[in-house]
Design an enzyme around this catalytic site. Structure first.
Site, PDB file in Angstrom:
ATOM      1  N   ASN A  10       0.818  -1.053   0.197  1.00  0.00           N
ATOM      2  CA  ASN A  10      -0.263  -0.152   0.358  1.00  0.00           C
ATOM      3  C   ASN A  10       0.855   1.116   0.279  1.00  0.00           C
ATOM      4  OD1 ASN A  10      -1.815   1.869   0.529  1.00  0.00           O
ATOM      5  ND2 ASN A  10      -1.981   0.893   2.759  1.00  0.00           N
ATOM      6  N   LYS A  12       0.162   3.880  -0.621  1.00  0.00           N
ATOM      7  CA  LYS A  12      -0.159   5.492   0.514  1.00  0.00           C
ATOM      8  C   LYS A  12      -0.289   6.929  -0.474  1.00  0.00           C
ATOM      9  CE  LYS A  12      -0.079   3.274   4.799  1.00  0.00           C
ATOM     10  NZ  LYS A  12      -0.110   3.174   6.152  1.00  0.00           N
ATOM     11  N   HIS A  96      -9.669   1.524   5.021  1.00  0.00           N
ATOM     12  CA  HIS A  96      -8.058   1.582   5.725  1.00  0.00           C
ATOM     13  C   HIS A  96      -8.323   2.202   6.613  1.00  0.00           C
ATOM     14  CE1 HIS A  96      -4.393   2.809   6.717  1.00  0.00           C
ATOM     15  NE2 HIS A  96      -3.597   1.275   5.575  1.00  0.00           N
ATOM     16  N   GLU A  98      -7.091   4.269   7.603  1.00  0.00           N
ATOM     17  CA  GLU A  98      -6.285   5.520   7.469  1.00  0.00           C
ATOM     18  C   GLU A  98      -8.021   6.770   6.984  1.00  0.00           C
ATOM     19  OE1 GLU A  98      -2.994   5.615   5.495  1.00  0.00           O
ATOM     20  OE2 GLU A  98      -2.232   4.961   7.548  1.00  0.00           O
ATOM     21  N   GLU A 168      -5.554  -4.768  10.505  1.00  0.00           N
ATOM     22  CA  GLU A 168      -4.161  -3.996  10.683  1.00  0.00           C
ATOM     23  C   GLU A 168      -4.640  -3.017  11.833  1.00  0.00           C
ATOM     24  OE1 GLU A 168      -2.344  -2.745   6.866  1.00  0.00           O
ATOM     25  OE2 GLU A 168      -3.681  -2.001   7.221  1.00  0.00           O
ATOM     26  N   GLY A 174       3.003   2.532  11.275  1.00  0.00           N
ATOM     27  CA  GLY A 174       3.684   3.812  10.591  1.00  0.00           C
ATOM     28  C   GLY A 174       4.180   3.547  12.266  1.00  0.00           C
ATOM     29  N   SER A 212       3.136  -1.674  10.063  1.00  0.00           N
ATOM     30  CA  SER A 212       5.144  -2.049  10.349  1.00  0.00           C
ATOM     31  C   SER A 212       5.589  -3.890   9.995  1.00  0.00           C
ATOM     32  CB  SER A 212       5.434  -2.359  11.925  1.00  0.00           C
ATOM     33  OG  SER A 212       5.205  -0.598  12.340  1.00  0.00           O
TER      34      SER A 212
HETATM   35  P1  13P Z   1       2.964   0.703   8.085  1.00  0.00           P
HETATM   36  O1  13P Z   1       3.819  -1.182   7.545  1.00  0.00           O
HETATM   37  O2  13P Z   1       4.019   1.611   7.080  1.00  0.00           O
HETATM   38  O3  13P Z   1       3.197   0.141   9.137  1.00  0.00           O
HETATM   39  O4  13P Z   1       1.798   0.839   7.006  1.00  0.00           O
HETATM   40  C1  13P Z   1       0.695  -0.455   7.095  1.00  0.00           C
HETATM   41  C2  13P Z   1      -0.148  -0.040   6.152  1.00  0.00           C
HETATM   42  O5  13P Z   1      -0.732   0.591   6.818  1.00  0.00           O
HETATM   43  C3  13P Z   1      -0.478  -0.494   4.998  1.00  0.00           C
HETATM   44  O6  13P Z   1      -1.932  -0.428   4.805  1.00  0.00           O
END
Ligand code: 13P
Length: 250
Positions: A10, A12, A96, A98, A168, A174, A212
């Site tokens: 992803n 982002k 997601h 976010e 997740e 992150g 992560s």
């Molecule tokens: P990270 O791998 O940067 O922690 O992000 C995970 C994520 O949100 C994948 O959709």
């Protein structure tokens, strides 16, 4: 049939078209022919076309990061399921954390998106997960179950088999603070039990872990019985690192 592992990146809100092309080119030559696992890249909308071209002729699949539930209309700034198909995407990330937290997406909207995606032939990758406060309150199972239930209950078996679930935990995204493989496996097992309970073909639905995931922790996670793959953020933005994740050894 064992579940095919899925390694998804992803990206982002990262990558210009030139950057996305370079990343996809690198991955196409390193892992474009990998067998026995699915590799999915989810660039931003603006780079879908370029990544489609870069992965042409490889086994790598293309996903979008979001979609609207309606087919067309006055929804400024939104993208329809048919537009994603037109751009070459075969999957789409939905719900997601976010989007849930920063853009107020709720379970009902996510369910409508899922149905629209399925109707047009896109494979939904539905994200679920608890916040740190919810985990500390002992509500992980309740939160994750209600998100999975809202997305999946009532689907027919064929539709359910086309969905990928991504667990997740918000506190692991992150932050560099990966869930331990035991913590992840516990929730994955609970998700699978819930799918079974609501009458869906639980053994056939891939459940990915995200939060992560890095080259140095992917092998342990993938060794767990109910972890069928990874949804990777930061570590998917770099060719060597993501290639190593794709080539995990469990
Ligand atoms: P990270 O791998 O940067 O922690 O992000 C995970 C994520 O949100 C994948 O959709």
């Amino acid at each position: 049939m064992p579940r095919t592992p899925v390694l998804a990146g992803n990206w982002k809100m990262h990558c210009t078209i030139a950057e996305a092309t370079a990343l996809a080119d690198g991955l196409a030559s390193k892992v474009g022919r990998v067998e026995g696992r699915r590799v999915i890249l989810a660039p931003p909308f603006t780079a879908l076309g370029a990544v489609r071209k870069a992965i042409e002729g490889t086994r790598i699949e293309l996903a979008a990061q979001n979609v609207h539930d309606q087919a067309k209309g006055a929804f400024t700034g939104e993208i329809s399921p048919a537009m994603l198909v037109d751009a070459g995407a075969t999957s789409v990330i939905l719900g997601h954390s976010e989007r849930r937290a920063l853009f107020d997406e709720g379970d009902d909207f996510i369910r409508r998106k899922l149905e629209s995606a399925l109707a047009i032939g896109l494979g939904p990758i539905v994200c679920v997960g608890e916040t740190l406060a919810q985990r500390d309150d002992g509500r992980t199972l309740a939160v994750v179950s209600s998100q999975v239930d809202a997305a999946m209950r009532g689907l027919d078996a064929t539709a359910a088999r086309r969905v990928i679930i991504a667990y997740e935990p918000v506190w692991a995204i992150g932050t560099g603070r990966v869930a331990t493989r035991e913590q992840a496996q516990e929730v994955h097992g609970q998700i699978r039990a819930l799918l079974q309970e609501i009458g869906l073909p639980a053994a056939d639905v891939p459940i990915l872990y995200g939060g992560s995931v890095k080259p140095d922790n992917v092998d342990g996670l993938m060794a767990e019985p109910d972890i069928d793959g990874a949804l990777v953020g930061g570590a998917s933005l770099e060719v060597e690192g993501f290639a190593r994740i794709v080539e995990y050894r469990a």
